[in-house]
Design a protein around this motif. Structure first.
Motif, PDB file in Angstrom:
ATOM      1  N   TRP A   8      -1.456   2.327  -3.781  1.00 47.17           N
ATOM      2  CA  TRP A   8      -2.215   2.918  -2.280  1.00 47.17           C
ATOM      3  C   TRP A   8      -1.453   3.991  -2.498  1.00 47.17           C
ATOM      4  N   ALA A 101      -5.227  -1.415   2.301  1.00 51.75           N
ATOM      5  CA  ALA A 101      -3.918  -1.301   2.561  1.00 51.75           C
ATOM      6  C   ALA A 101      -3.320  -1.961   3.723  1.00 51.75           C
ATOM      7  N   SER A 102      -4.019  -1.588   4.700  1.00 57.80           N
ATOM      8  CA  SER A 102      -3.596  -2.482   5.812  1.00 57.80           C
ATOM      9  C   SER A 102      -4.746  -2.682   6.946  1.00 57.80           C
ATOM     10  N   LEU A 104      -4.594  -2.618   9.738  1.00 59.82           N
ATOM     11  CA  LEU A 104      -4.284  -1.682  11.053  1.00 59.82           C
ATOM     12  C   LEU A 104      -4.399  -0.203  10.577  1.00 59.82           C
ATOM     13  N   ASN A 105      -5.059  -0.087   9.416  1.00 56.44           N
ATOM     14  CA  ASN A 105      -4.940   1.448   8.760  1.00 56.44           C
ATOM     15  C   ASN A 105      -6.388   2.032   9.397  1.00 56.44           C
ATOM     16  N   THR A 188      -0.462   5.747   6.739  1.00 57.92           N
ATOM     17  CA  THR A 188       0.388   4.480   6.706  1.00 57.92           C
ATOM     18  C   THR A 188       0.833   4.516   5.062  1.00 57.92           C
ATOM     19  N   ASN A 190       2.120   1.698   2.119  1.00 56.34           N
ATOM     20  CA  ASN A 190       2.035   0.411   1.628  1.00 56.34           C
ATOM     21  C   ASN A 190       2.898   0.293   0.207  1.00 56.34           C
ATOM     22  N   ASN A 192       2.565  -2.397  -1.968  1.00 55.65           N
ATOM     23  CA  ASN A 192       2.030  -3.313  -2.680  1.00 55.65           C
ATOM     24  C   ASN A 192       0.943  -2.915  -3.584  1.00 55.65           C
ATOM     25  N   GLU A 280      -8.118  -4.675  12.319  1.00 56.71           N
ATOM     26  CA  GLU A 280      -7.297  -5.932  12.761  1.00 56.71           C
ATOM     27  C   GLU A 280      -6.902  -5.224  14.334  1.00 56.71           C
TER      28      GLU A 280
END
Length: 526
Positions: A8, A101-102, A104-105, A188, A190, A192, A280
């Motif tokens: 990411w 990636a998230s 919340l992104n 953001t 990430n 991972n 989310e």
């Protein structure tokens, strides 16, 4: 949807979001522009699809829009219905790659929507006599214009190129501290590795098949995606050794109810689609009580009346929509088409094949109807059935062709050359279109799926008062211009309306070098 991993932080992507107003009245249009960006705020070349979702303070979805990006940008609108209650709403924008990636992104923008027709106003909205600034208008001497006057504006001419949105709108007399019209991206990080593919070539639709018989294979099973809105569209893919499959839609579909078929004579399979990633929504902060000045009631009433008048002339003032072309999946130049109505002396499909289609014949053995082509130019003997389609449906069992009411057949198209589709070689192509396009092959399993048809590209309505046809049509527009552009080296023009007041001309966007651009100017209509 997962076949490889990507870092990411090497392909970070964000969205910026621009709206035409922070406070709107039901009956008005919320307009917005999207900008998909890399880390340096230059246009992202990765995702080709972006999403916009509107929610209320309880997280309930009001609408979700999908956009195919052009050069990393798109524009859309939402007509605010009278069913919405007065309150705070949130506009969220994201790509599937961002959410991978998230969850919340995403980028959000806060809006206040006021419903003047609502008997019991939201408890969070209160009218008060406290002193607050009642206008965002600048205290400078402004240039005056008349109603319905043509304005050509050249003060913002520059040699900058990129993605920009020009807005000309009456300044908002309802002054609520809801921040800027432009929500900057909030990148953001990430750490991972991600296994979800970005929608880099178009929208991804993925899923898997499951076997109802343990001896059945899962690998290399053909899956067809069909579009009820475009009968000449078909896309085929095949499963991997775990039964997973995915489609890449370089162009959007035309129907909100497309369907999928498993191209196999064995029906002991079931199919399941993957869900789209969704942002989310954690605890939405409780919006404090918003105090509106008592004199705002008059402004709200004026805007409500103006929107009613504008909407009454919707057919005259509606935006122009650029309908995407329905491109057939099979090049029509490859097909020889036979209009059935030109051969009205026949009464059955069998007769038509025998008497008209000289390069086609059929056999019937053990109650199995089958179509064959005379492939004289092909050295290899092909025993496969032709690719057979009726009104966009794949026909797996040729016996189903005999279920078609012959009087409803409009045309038959053929190509006798071998044809590859997906992972399968067919002896040729045999296509039937009916007069009403409603043939349903009940013997073949189909899985309907809900599909969000992307918003078509639109151009906001703009009157031309050089003609006399609009003399008797009232003009209560408060949004005089909303236009996306890739360069600022030209002046732009628009007409004022019948609404007096102070207007703001603004330009937001990003240059090709990633520089944020914000320009504004004001004028007055009397």
């Amino acid at each position: 949807m997962s076949s490889q991993t990507m870092d990411w932080n090497l392909y970070k992507e964000t969205m910026a979001l621009q709206v035409n107003a922070k406070t709107l009245i039901t009956g008005e249009k919320l307009r917005y522009s999207l900008y998909c960006l890399q880390q340096n705020n230059q246009t992202s070349k990765l995702s080709k699809v972006a999403y916009v979702k509107c929610i209320d303070t309880y997280g309930k979805e009001i609408f979700i829009h999908k956009h195919y990006l052009e050069n990393g940008t798109a524009s859309g609108y939402f007509f605010i219905p009278t069913e919405l209650k007065t309150g705070t709403y949130y506009l969220l924008t994201y790509t599937q790659w961002m959410l991978s990636a998230s969850p919340l992104n995403f980028t959000s923008n806060e809006l206040l929507i006021i419903n003047p027709y609502q008997e019991n106003q939201n408890e969070k909205i209160r009218f008060d006599t406290s002193t607050v600034p009642s206008s965002t208008s600048p205290e400078i001497e402004l240039k005056n214009y008349s109603k319905r006057e043509a304005i050509t504006f050249s003060d913002f001419i520059a040699h900058e190129k990129g993605n920009f949105t020009i807005s000309v709108r009456k300044t908002n007399a309802i002054n609520v501290p809801f921040g800027s019209l432009f929500s900057l991206p909030n990148p953001t990080s990430n750490n991972n590795l991600l296994t979800f593919l970005p929608e880099a070539k178009g929208e991804l639709i993925s899923g898997k098949i499951q076997r109802l018989d343990s001896l059945l294979p899962l690998e290399n099973i053909g899956i067809a995606l069909l579009d009820k809105g475009n009968k000449d569209f078909i896309q085929v893919t095949s499963t991997n050794n775990k039964g997973h499959f995915h489609f890449i839609l370089a162009r959007p579909l035309h129907s909100s109810r497309p369907f999928l078929e498993i191209i196999s004579e064995n029906e002991n399979y079931t199919l399941e689609l993957d869900s789209k990633l969704q942002p989310e929504i954690l605890a939405i902060k409780q919006t404090p009580t918003i105090y509106l000045e008592t004199n705002y009631t008059k402004e709200i009433e004026k805007r409500a009346i103006a929107s009613q008048i504008e909407n009454a002339y919707y057919e005259i003032k509606k935006d122009s929509t650029q309908q995407p072309e329905m491109i057939p999946s099979i090049n029509p130049n490859y097909l020889e088409v036979f209009p059935v109505e030109k051969y009205n002396r026949f009464s059955s499909l069998k007769q038509f094949i025998t008497e008209v289609l000289n390069q086609v014949y059929y056999t019937e053995k053990n109650d199995q109807f089958k179509i064959h082509f005379r492939n004289t130019g092909v050295q290899l003997e092909l025993n496969e059935n032709p690719l057979t389609l009726v009104d966009g449906s794949v026909i797996i069992n040729p016996n189903d062709l005999l279920k078609i009411e012959y009087s409803k057949i409009k045309s038959i198209a053929i190509n006798i050359q071998p044809y590859y589709l997906g992972n399968k070689l067919y002896s040729g192509i045999f296509i039937i279109h009916t007069t009403d396009g409603s043939f349903e092959d009940s013997s073949t399993k189909k899985w309907n799926t809900e599909y969000i048809v992307p918003l078509y590209k639109q151009q906001a309505y703009a009157p031309d008062y050089n003609t006399t046809s609009l003399d008797r049509i009232p003009d209560y527009r408060t949004q005089l211009l909303w236009q996306q552009t890739t360069t600022l080296n030209q002046p732009f023009s628009f007409y004022t309306s019948d609404v007096e007041g102070i207007y703001e001309i603004s330009i937001y966007g990003y240059t090709n070098e990633g520089q944020f651009v914000e320009k504004n100017s004001f004028f007055k209509v009397e």
